[in-house]
Design an enzyme around this catalytic site. Structure first.
Site, PDB file in Angstrom:
ATOM      1  N   HIS A 168       0.852  -1.196   0.000  1.00  0.00           N
ATOM      2  CA  HIS A 168       0.000   0.000   0.000  1.00  0.00           C
ATOM      3  C   HIS A 168       0.883   1.240   0.000  1.00  0.00           C
ATOM      4  O   HIS A 168       1.253   1.749   1.056  1.00  0.00           O
ATOM      5  CB  HIS A 168      -0.923  -0.024   1.225  1.00  0.00           C
ATOM      6  CG  HIS A 168      -1.977   1.040   1.223  1.00  0.00           C
ATOM      7  ND1 HIS A 168      -3.323   0.760   1.063  1.00  0.00           N
ATOM      8  CD2 HIS A 168      -1.905   2.386   1.355  1.00  0.00           C
ATOM      9  CE1 HIS A 168      -4.018   1.884   1.111  1.00  0.00           C
ATOM     10  NE2 HIS A 168      -3.175   2.888   1.298  1.00  0.00           N
TER      11      HIS A 168
ATOM     12  N   HIS B  54       1.300   4.933  -2.311  1.00  0.00           N
ATOM     13  CA  HIS B  54       0.908   5.838  -3.392  1.00  0.00           C
ATOM     14  C   HIS B  54       2.164   6.445  -3.999  1.00  0.00           C
ATOM     15  O   HIS B  54       2.986   7.017  -3.278  1.00  0.00           O
ATOM     16  CB  HIS B  54       0.011   6.945  -2.851  1.00  0.00           C
ATOM     17  CG  HIS B  54      -1.281   6.448  -2.280  1.00  0.00           C
ATOM     18  ND1 HIS B  54      -2.449   6.393  -3.012  1.00  0.00           N
ATOM     19  CD2 HIS B  54      -1.589   5.966  -1.046  1.00  0.00           C
ATOM     20  CE1 HIS B  54      -3.422   5.908  -2.252  1.00  0.00           C
ATOM     21  NE2 HIS B  54      -2.922   5.641  -1.050  1.00  0.00           N
TER      22      HIS B  54
ATOM     23  N   HIS C 191      -9.790   1.585  -0.656  1.00  0.00           N
ATOM     24  CA  HIS C 191      -9.672   2.194   0.665  1.00  0.00           C
ATOM     25  C   HIS C 191     -11.037   2.168   1.353  1.00  0.00           C
ATOM     26  O   HIS C 191     -12.045   2.553   0.758  1.00  0.00           O
ATOM     27  CB  HIS C 191      -9.212   3.649   0.542  1.00  0.00           C
ATOM     28  CG  HIS C 191      -7.781   3.815   0.138  1.00  0.00           C
ATOM     29  ND1 HIS C 191      -7.227   3.200  -0.948  1.00  0.00           N
ATOM     30  CD2 HIS C 191      -6.785   4.576   0.683  1.00  0.00           C
ATOM     31  CE1 HIS C 191      -5.950   3.549  -1.063  1.00  0.00           C
ATOM     32  NE2 HIS C 191      -5.661   4.393  -0.082  1.00  0.00           N
TER      33      HIS C 191
ATOM     34  N   GLU D 209     -11.209   3.714   7.174  1.00  0.00           N
ATOM     35  CA  GLU D 209     -10.221   4.604   7.780  1.00  0.00           C
ATOM     36  C   GLU D 209     -10.957   5.753   8.465  1.00  0.00           C
ATOM     37  O   GLU D 209     -10.832   5.972   9.663  1.00  0.00           O
ATOM     38  CB  GLU D 209      -9.252   5.122   6.710  1.00  0.00           C
ATOM     39  CG  GLU D 209      -8.156   6.033   7.233  1.00  0.00           C
ATOM     40  CD  GLU D 209      -7.289   6.587   6.120  1.00  0.00           C
ATOM     41  OE1 GLU D 209      -6.201   7.102   6.438  1.00  0.00           O
ATOM     42  OE2 GLU D 209      -7.685   6.538   4.926  1.00  0.00           O
TER      43      GLU D 209
ATOM     44  N   ASP E 174       1.883   3.875   3.178  1.00  0.00           N
ATOM     45  CA  ASP E 174       0.876   4.763   2.587  1.00  0.00           C
ATOM     46  C   ASP E 174       1.519   5.904   1.798  1.00  0.00           C
ATOM     47  O   ASP E 174       1.657   5.821   0.587  1.00  0.00           O
ATOM     48  CB  ASP E 174      -0.053   5.291   3.686  1.00  0.00           C
ATOM     49  CG  ASP E 174      -1.400   5.765   3.188  1.00  0.00           C
ATOM     50  OD1 ASP E 174      -1.692   5.591   1.993  1.00  0.00           O
ATOM     51  OD2 ASP E 174      -2.170   6.305   3.987  1.00  0.00           O
ATOM     52  N   ASP E 175       1.894   6.983   2.481  1.00  0.00           N
ATOM     53  CA  ASP E 175       2.532   8.157   1.870  1.00  0.00           C
ATOM     54  C   ASP E 175       3.681   8.575   2.792  1.00  0.00           C
ATOM     55  O   ASP E 175       3.574   9.562   3.539  1.00  0.00           O
ATOM     56  CB  ASP E 175       1.521   9.304   1.730  1.00  0.00           C
ATOM     57  CG  ASP E 175       0.268   8.875   0.976  1.00  0.00           C
ATOM     58  OD1 ASP E 175       0.316   8.820  -0.260  1.00  0.00           O
ATOM     59  OD2 ASP E 175      -0.746   8.585   1.642  1.00  0.00           O
TER      60      ASP E 175
END
Length: 342
Positions: free
Chosen positions: A22, A24, A202, A205, A283-284
Site C-alpha cells: 500500500h 501511493h 480504501h 479509515e 501509505d505516503d
C-alpha cells in the site's frame, strides 16, 4: 533486556526484508524531489512546505490538498520516471524486496488512454532498471480517485483494462472516503475485474465498519486499504477472517492523521490476534514522517513483535500480492534465505 540490547534487536528487526502493498507513488515523493521539480518549472509551492522542508498540512482533507498540490508539478512520463527511481531507491534503502504502488490515470495523463499508456511505459522501464540495479521489484495498481467521482473512475478503469497484464496487476480506489458510496463505483470495479485485474479499495479509515462491509459486498474486493475500523464490529471481523480478506494496514499513517492517537491504541495487534490477514505499509511515507524500517521498529517496540513475527508478516504480504506466481516464487526464495521461521 538492557537498553543497548533492545536497540540492537530493534535494528535487526528493521533490517529484515520486507514486502509493501500500500504505497501511493506521488505520496512517496520526497519533499526535496517536489521542491526541485517546482523550481525547474518556476512554480511556487512554498505554501505546502514547513520551514524545515517537510510537507505542511493539518488533518485529512488538508493532506489531500497538499498531496494534489505536490502532484501538480509531476507531469509527463519523464517526471514519473524520475519519481519512480527516487521512490525505489528509498524502498531499497528500507530493505523492501517487493512493492505494489498505486498509480492513477487522473494524474498520469488525465484519463486519456494514450497518455496513460506512455506514463505506464516510462514507469515500468524505470522500475525494470531499478530491479536490476537495486534488487527491488515494483508492480502497479491502477486507482481511481473517489472524490473525483464515478464518471472519472470509469475512465480510470478503461485505462486499467488497456494496460492490464504482468505489470499492471490490480485496480483500486483512494481519495476522500467521505465522498459518495462504494457502490457508486461498481461499474469501474466490474470493468477492471473483467480485464483480469485483482481488486482493492480504501475503506474503514474515516468511516466506520459499515464502509468495510460495503467494500466487500458492493465491490467484491479481496484486499482493503486500511480497514482498521472493522475492529468496532466483531461480526465484521469474523467475516474478514472467514472470507480471507486482506487488510493493507498503515499504522504510521493512521496515527499521523489522527485516526488513532498513538500506536498503542491502534488495532493492528487486535486484528492480527483475531485471525485477520494483516499486512503493513507506509501509505505516503514522507508526508507521515515514516519508512518501512520505522514501521517495523514501532511495532516491535509497542506490540512486542519479534523477528519471527515480522518474517511471517513478509510472507503473508507476499502471499497477498497481486503479482504472478513466477514473481512470487522469486521473492519467496529470497525471503526463505533471509527470514527466520517460527
Amino acid at each position: 533486556m538492557d537498553e543497548a540490547m533492545n536497540e540492537e534487536r530493534l535494528e535487526a528487526i528493521a533490517a529484515l526484508p520486507k514486502v509493501e502493498l500500500h504505497l501511493h507513488i506521488e505520496g512517496a515523493a520526497p519533499p526535496s524531489f517536489v521542491r526541485g521539480l517546482a523550481s525547474e518549472k518556476r512554480t511556487d509551492l512554498s505554501r505546502i512546505f514547513r520551514p524545515d522542508g517537510s510537507y505542511d498540512f493539518r488533518g485529512f482533507v488538508p493532506f489531500l490538498e497538499t498531496y494534489e498540490a505536490a502532484t501538480s508539478v509531476i507531469k509527463g512520463p519523464e517526471d514519473y520516471a524520475r519519481l519512480t527511481r527516487a521512490v525505489l531507491e528509498e524502498q531499497a534503502a528500507n530493505g523492501v524486496l517487493y512493492t505494489e504502488t498505486f498509480i492513477s490515470p487522473d494524474f498520469c495523463g488525465g484519463g486519456d488512454v494514450d497518455a496513460w499508456t506512455d506514463h505506464v511505459a516510462a514507469i515500468r522501464e524505470t522500475a525494470d532498471a531499478a530491479e536490476r540495479d537495486l534488487g527491488v521489484t515494483l508492480r502497479g495498481i491502477v486507482t481511481c480517485v473517489r472524490h473525483f467521482g464515478p464518471d472519472r473512475a470509469r475512465k480510470s478503469a478503461r485505462c486499467a483494462a488497456e494496460t492490464a497484464g504482468d505489470w499492471i496487476v490490480g485496480f483500486g480506489m483512494g481519495g476522500d472516503e467521505n465522498a459518495g458510496e462504494q457502490k457508486d463505483f461498481a461499474w469501474a470495479f466490474d470493468c477492471a475485474r473483467e480485464a483480469g485485474l485483482r481488486l482493492t479499495t480504501h475503506a474503514g479509515e474515516w468511516r466506520g465498519p459499515a464502509e468495510v462491509r460495503a467494500a466487500i459486498e458492493d465491490l467484491g474486493v479481496e484486499r482493503i486499504g486500511h480497514g482498521v475500523r472493522a475492529i468496532e464490529d466483531p461480526a465484521l471481523v469474523d467475516k474478514l477472517v472467514d472470507k480471507g480478506i486482506v487488510l493493507e494496514v498503515c499504522p504510521g499513517s493512521n496515527v499521523a492523521l489522527g485516526v488513532y492517537s498513538d500506536l498503542a491504541r491502534h488495532p493492528v495487534e487486535r486484528l492480527r490476534a483475531a485471525g485477520v490477514t494483516v499486512t503493513v505499509s507506509t501509505d505516503d511515507p514522507p508526508f507521515f514522517h515514516t519508512t518501512m524500517r520505522d514501521e517495523y521498529r514501532a511495532l516491535a517496540r509497542t506490540h512486542g513483535w519479534d523477528e519471527a513475527a515480522f518474517a511471517d508478516l513478509a510472507r503473508t504480504s507476499l502471499n497477498a500480492a497481486f503479482c504472478d506466481a513466477a514473481t512470487k516464487d522469486r521473492i519467496a526464495k529470497t525471503l526463505e534465505d533471509t527470514c527466520p521461521r517460527t
